[in-house]
Design a protein around this motif. Structure first.
Motif, PDB file in Angstrom:
ATOM      1  N   ASP A  55       0.811  -1.212   0.000  1.00  0.00           N
ATOM      2  CA  ASP A  55       0.000   0.000   0.000  1.00  0.00           C
ATOM      3  C   ASP A  55       0.848   1.267   0.000  1.00  0.00           C
ATOM      4  OD1 ASP A  55      -2.403  -1.375  -0.018  1.00  0.00           O
ATOM      5  OD2 ASP A  55      -2.489  -1.514   2.168  1.00  0.00           O
ATOM      6  N   VAL A  56       1.956   1.245   0.731  1.00  0.00           N
ATOM      7  CA  VAL A  56       2.825   2.418   0.800  1.00  0.00           C
ATOM      8  C   VAL A  56       4.271   1.953   0.693  1.00  0.00           C
ATOM      9  CG1 VAL A  56       3.573   4.398   2.177  1.00  0.00           C
ATOM     10  CG2 VAL A  56       1.204   3.631   2.307  1.00  0.00           C
ATOM     11  N   VAL A  57       5.038   2.620  -0.132  1.00  0.00           N
ATOM     12  CA  VAL A  57       6.452   2.298  -0.256  1.00  0.00           C
ATOM     13  C   VAL A  57       7.242   3.598  -0.389  1.00  0.00           C
ATOM     14  CG1 VAL A  57       6.340   2.060  -2.778  1.00  0.00           C
ATOM     15  CG2 VAL A  57       8.174   0.930  -1.514  1.00  0.00           C
ATOM     16  N   VAL A  58       8.400   3.646   0.259  1.00  0.00           N
ATOM     17  CA  VAL A  58       9.281   4.810   0.143  1.00  0.00           C
ATOM     18  C   VAL A  58      10.245   4.546  -1.005  1.00  0.00           C
ATOM     19  CG1 VAL A  58      11.023   6.229   1.285  1.00  0.00           C
ATOM     20  CG2 VAL A  58       9.094   5.317   2.604  1.00  0.00           C
ATOM     21  N   GLN A  59      10.281   5.461  -1.956  1.00  0.00           N
ATOM     22  CA  GLN A  59      11.144   5.292  -3.110  1.00  0.00           C
ATOM     23  C   GLN A  59      12.150   6.427  -3.182  1.00  0.00           C
ATOM     24  OE1 GLN A  59       8.462   5.014  -6.460  1.00  0.00           O
ATOM     25  NE2 GLN A  59       8.365   2.787  -6.285  1.00  0.00           N
ATOM     26  N   GLY A  60      13.290   6.133  -3.733  1.00  0.00           N
ATOM     27  CA  GLY A  60      14.330   7.135  -3.881  1.00  0.00           C
ATOM     28  C   GLY A  60      15.676   6.447  -4.002  1.00  0.00           C
ATOM     29  N   MET A  63       9.826   9.130  14.244  1.00  0.00           N
ATOM     30  CA  MET A  63      10.109   9.583  12.884  1.00  0.00           C
ATOM     31  C   MET A  63      10.615   8.422  12.032  1.00  0.00           C
ATOM     32  SD  MET A  63      11.977  13.215  13.770  1.00  0.00           S
ATOM     33  CE  MET A  63      12.197  13.693  12.061  1.00  0.00           C
ATOM     34  N   PRO A  64      10.044   8.197  10.826  1.00  0.00           N
ATOM     35  CA  PRO A  64      10.509   7.122   9.933  1.00  0.00           C
ATOM     36  C   PRO A  64      11.764   7.547   9.181  1.00  0.00           C
ATOM     37  CG  PRO A  64       8.687   8.291   8.912  1.00  0.00           C
ATOM     38  CD  PRO A  64       8.876   8.908  10.273  1.00  0.00           C
TER      39      PRO A  64
END
Length: 246
Positions: free
Chosen positions: A170-175, A223-224
């Motif tokens: 559902d949610v992914v951190v990209q970079g 904090m993530p």
């Protein structure tokens, strides 16, 4: 050749415009679906307008099965869903797209042959068409404007099929630098800020100092942070302190 993956057949009932058939093919292929059937297309088949609109999904049109009527198009199916936005007097279970594709996935896993019917662009399917189906799929659209374009409807159902069959995050951190900071990284950052704030006299008055430190640690824990974030915050504090000593 069609892919080996088990999947429902998407059956277009009397589609009116080649462009919409091509757009439907693109929508199907977006979600890995390539079993298209076309029942009594108004402008005949093949249709150059469909090919032009399909773009990279032209293979689906080359392999599409064409039938003269609904019964022929569904002849080998064991369970059929009909998509419609209008209430019908026919007694059938009515699924949301999400629930329908979960049900379809379970049926296909048991060896059933499933189809989803989509009606003509102008007026949708007639009751005589829907009578061939075991269930109805209805999208919760605006009741004052319920009509969906053929390709839009195909896209929506195809998306729900993909969700039913694939594990979707559902949610992914990209970079470029997204490694999550480990506890030791957060701990070092917390100590760095706590020590420098202690030197600056931030924890005042003394009887509130311990609670202030706990709240600061809790802030870092909530904090993530990525490892890159931690490095940046260390660097920012060092630079601030350098500026103070100049």
């Amino acid at each position: 050749m069609p892919t080996d993956r088990a999947q429902p057949a998407f059956v277009l009932i009397r589609p009116q415009m080649g462009e919409n058939i091509g757009a439907a093919a693109r929508a199907m292929w977006n979600f890995g679906l390539d079993r298209m059937r076309i029942v009594a297309p108004r402008d005949g088949w093949p249709n150059p307008s469909a090919v032009a609109m399909a773009s990279g999904a032209g293979r689906l049109l080359d392999e599409a099965e064409v039938a003269g009527d609904v019964a022929e198009g569904l002849a080998d199916r064991t369970y059929v869903y009909a998509t419609t936005a209008r209430p019908r007097e026919l007694t059938k279970p009515v699924f949301s797209p999400e629930a329908a594709m979960r049900d379809a996935a379970a049926r296909i896993a048991r060896g059933e042959k499933v189809a989803v019917m989509f009606g003509p662009e102008r007026s949708g399917m007639e009751n005589a068409d829907i009578a061939h189906a075991q269930a109805i799929i209805t999208v919760p659209v605006n009741p004052d404007f319920p009509s969906l374009n053929l390709a839009q409807c195909v896209l929506l159902v195809g998306y729900e099929w993909r969700r039913a069959c694939e594990e979707v995050t559902d949610v992914v951190v990209q970079g470029q630098r997204t490694d999550v900071a480990e506890h030791r990284d957060i701990e070092a950052l917390a100590r760095h800020y706590e020590d420098r704030l202690e030197e600056a006299g931030f924890f005042y008055p003394d009887h509130k100092a311990e609670n202030m430190k706990v709240n600061l640690r809790n802030l870092w824990a909530r904090m993530p942070l990525t490892r890159a974030d931690v490095q940046m915050l260390h660097g920012a504090l060092r630079q601030l302190l350098r500026g103070k000593t100049k």
